[in-house]
Scaffold this active site. Structure first.
Site, mmCIF file in Angstrom:
data_model
loop_
_atom_site.group_PDB
_atom_site.id
_atom_site.type_symbol
_atom_site.label_atom_id
_atom_site.label_comp_id
_atom_site.label_asym_id
_atom_site.label_seq_id
_atom_site.Cartn_x
_atom_site.Cartn_y
_atom_site.Cartn_z
ATOM 1 N N ASP A 92 0.789 -1.238 0.000
ATOM 2 C CA ASP A 92 0.000 0.000 0.000
ATOM 3 C C ASP A 92 0.825 1.294 0.000
ATOM 4 O O ASP A 92 1.822 1.392 0.722
ATOM 5 C CB ASP A 92 -0.855 0.094 1.269
ATOM 6 C CG ASP A 92 -1.577 -1.181 1.601
ATOM 7 O OD1 ASP A 92 -1.491 -2.148 0.849
ATOM 8 O OD2 ASP A 92 -2.234 -1.193 2.658
ATOM 9 N N GLU A 94 -10.480 -2.848 4.085
ATOM 10 C CA GLU A 94 -9.183 -2.279 4.470
ATOM 11 C C GLU A 94 -9.082 -0.855 3.912
ATOM 12 O O GLU A 94 -9.862 -0.462 3.042
ATOM 13 C CB GLU A 94 -8.031 -3.126 3.903
ATOM 14 C CG GLU A 94 -8.066 -4.588 4.368
ATOM 15 C CD GLU A 94 -6.873 -5.406 3.893
ATOM 16 O OE1 GLU A 94 -6.210 -6.012 4.751
ATOM 17 O OE2 GLU A 94 -6.604 -5.465 2.672
HETATM 18 C C1 FRU Z 1 -3.829 -3.738 2.679
HETATM 19 C C2 FRU Z 1 -3.187 -4.168 3.984
HETATM 20 C C3 FRU Z 1 -3.576 -3.194 5.090
HETATM 21 C C4 FRU Z 1 -2.445 -3.325 6.066
HETATM 22 C C5 FRU Z 1 -1.268 -3.535 5.147
HETATM 23 C C6 FRU Z 1 -0.201 -4.445 5.708
HETATM 24 O O1 FRU Z 1 -3.156 -4.182 1.557
HETATM 25 O O2 FRU Z 1 -3.556 -5.488 4.299
HETATM 26 O O3 FRU Z 1 -4.848 -3.463 5.666
HETATM 27 O O4 FRU Z 1 -2.290 -2.212 6.876
HETATM 28 O O5 FRU Z 1 -1.770 -4.092 3.951
HETATM 29 O O6 FRU Z 1 0.917 -4.476 4.890
#
Ligand code: FRU
Length: 484
Positions: free
Chosen positions: A46, A230
């Site tokens: 992300d 998310e």
């Molecule tokens: C989304 C996610 C988020 C988390 C991050 C961990 O892709 O799963 O929810 O904070 O990646 O790397």
């Protein structure tokens, strides 16, 4: 002499190689995008903490400093003045295992805000940068916990200090994450959104000082709940064809329009009164219909625009994509707005402009690099093929009012069983022809059409660049190639 001659020859070869290396710029690594952000090495997922501050756009990103698959999550960091060319900076935020307790913390996704009036009391000058992120703690004995923590920087994001009273928000859950924080001018306070992923809930909190937070309300479950939620975001956008009107948009990462095997993003258009988000939207709407656009969030502190960056990958195969020294990329930044349509208000996207100095107008038949852009109009039955050779092709088609991007034959052999796919989207209003904005960057294809109402983003990993091919129902009006 017999022993000296080969040695002299070897020396000459070494010198020649060294000199010629200096003259030619190194060819780009296979599949490495040229105008999309990629980390210098290792893994990213992300985008995090997108913020504009003091002339620089900051991109923090979920990063594994030790390898090319997910793990050891930390915040990588880069800055840019044009959102296209990025300067890589050292890792911004990471935590080391606590030697006393054995607890280890990963730095998950989150936000950065400009604390304009030092509301946190953590700025040494009039303002500073404050990061609010999820600390994903593996506690010896009690297992996993996720809560929200704070870090701050008083030197334009170059170095970060963890707040000594972390965590700042803990609801005693295993999954509680991805805080998005922004300044809500109408109520003069900070607002935080965070998800309880498995309950399909977004929680809204308020704070005066970024350190203490009060629960205001919850949204959900609603829309697509086929996969956990998310990375929420909330922003107000103008309705371009209703001057003077704007609406709030809540965006979320979760399931894909083609089902929960893949991840994707949905959005809700509604109203936010500073406490509660409400919507009357009945149809599920997706930000992108491709397989590779996830975890998108918008920049904080950009006065007149909402600019979103997404991660160009899909959890279904993200850890296996066949790139070299790095894995993962960010999309081209997209400017967001809304349009009122016969099907209600909808999200519109526009590619962030690539400066003219970085691209070269060129006839599409002469494009030889893997990094280019096209504007093409397809009538019913129109096709546009990319990276075409005897053994591979990626096909874009408009047929029966459906736009498709087919990567089933994009490479001779696929690296993962879930990678081969064909994305489709029905175009509302049954237009006789559609105009596509297409950007292609080595292993990334992004398409916008119908004035930005539909987006398709997909990765492809062709063996070689190949050529562009169109049929009689397709016209290419504009084309350019990335200047290397
Ligand atoms: C989304 C996610 C988020 C988390 C991050 C961990 O892709 O799963 O929810 O904070 O990646 O790397």
């Amino acid at each position: 002499m017999r022993t000296i001659l080969p040695a002299v020859y070897l020396l000459l070869v070494v010198i020649t190689c060294a000199c010629s290396k200096k003259e030619k710029p190194a060819p780009p690594e296979k599949y490495r995008p040229q105008f999309h952000f990629t980390p210098p090495q290792h893994w990213t997922n992300d985008p995090n903490g997108l913020v504009f501050y003091d002339g620089e756009y900051h991109l923090f990103y979920q990063h594994n400093p030790f390898g090319n698959t997910w793990g050891h999550m930390s915040w990588g960091h880069a800055v840019s003045r044009d959102l296209i060319q990025w300067e890589h900076l050292p890792i911004a935020i990471r935590e080391y295992p606590d030697p006393a307790t054995g607890d280890s913390t990963m730095i998950f996704s989150g936000t950065v805000v400009v604390d304009t009036n030092n509301s946190s009391g953590l700025c040494t000058g009039p303002n500073c940068l404050v990061a609010i992120y999820t600390s994903h703690v593996h506690k010896n004995g009690t297992g996993l916990r996720q809560h929200q923590s704070l870090a701050f920087s008083n030197d334009r994001g170059r170095t970060w200090q963890l707040y000594d009273k972390n965590p700042i928000l803990d609801i005693q859950r295993k999954d509680f994450r991805d805080p998005k924080v922004f300044w809500h001018a109408a109520t003069s306070r900070w607002i935080m959104l965070a998800v309880v992923p498995d309950l399909f809930k977004v929680q809204f909190y308020a704070s005066a000082n970024l350190r203490e937070w009060n629960l205001l309300s919850e949204f959900g479950s609603a829309g697509d709940t086929a996969r956990i939620w998310e990375c929420p975001d909330l922003f107000s956008l103008p309705v371009t064809n209703e001057p003077g009107t704007s609406k709030w948009v809540l965006s979320l990462s979760g399931s894909h329009p083609q089902g929960p095997t893949y991840v994707g993003m949905q959005y809700f258009i509604g109203d936010f009164d500073g406490t509660t988000f409400t919507t009357t939207q009945t149809q599920t709407r997706y930000v992108d219909h491709g397989k590779d656009f996830y975890a998108g969030i918008v920049f904080n502190n950009v006065a007149d625009k909402s600019i979103m960056l997404g991660w160009v990958n899909n959890w279904a195969y993200a850890n296996d994509i066949p790139t070299g020294s790095w894995r993962g990329a960010m999309s081209l930044p997209r400017m967001l707005s809304l349009a009122q349509t016969p099907e209600g208000a909808r999200l519109k996207q526009e590619f962030w402009p690539i400066p003219d100095s970085l691209k070269m107008p060129i006839d599409w038949e002469e494009i030889f690099s893997g990094s280019f852009g096209l504007e093409a109009t397809l009538e019913d039955g129109g096709t546009l093929e990319l990276f075409k050779t005897e053994t591979q092709t990626t096909q874009i088609q408009y047929e029966n009012v459906q736009l498709s991007l087919d990567r089933l034959k994009s490479q001779p052999l696929h690296f993962h069983p879930l990678f081969p796919s064909r994305e489709t989207v029905d175009i509302a209003g049954r237009p006789a022809a559609i105009t596509l904005q297409v950007v292609v960057d080595q292993s990334i294809i992004e398409i916008l059409t119908a004035d930005g109402l539909y987006a398709i983003t997909n990765q492809v990993f062709p063996e070689t660049n190949g050529r562009i091919a169109i049929n009689a129902k397709t016209r290419i009006a504009k084309s350019w190639q990335w200047r290397q």
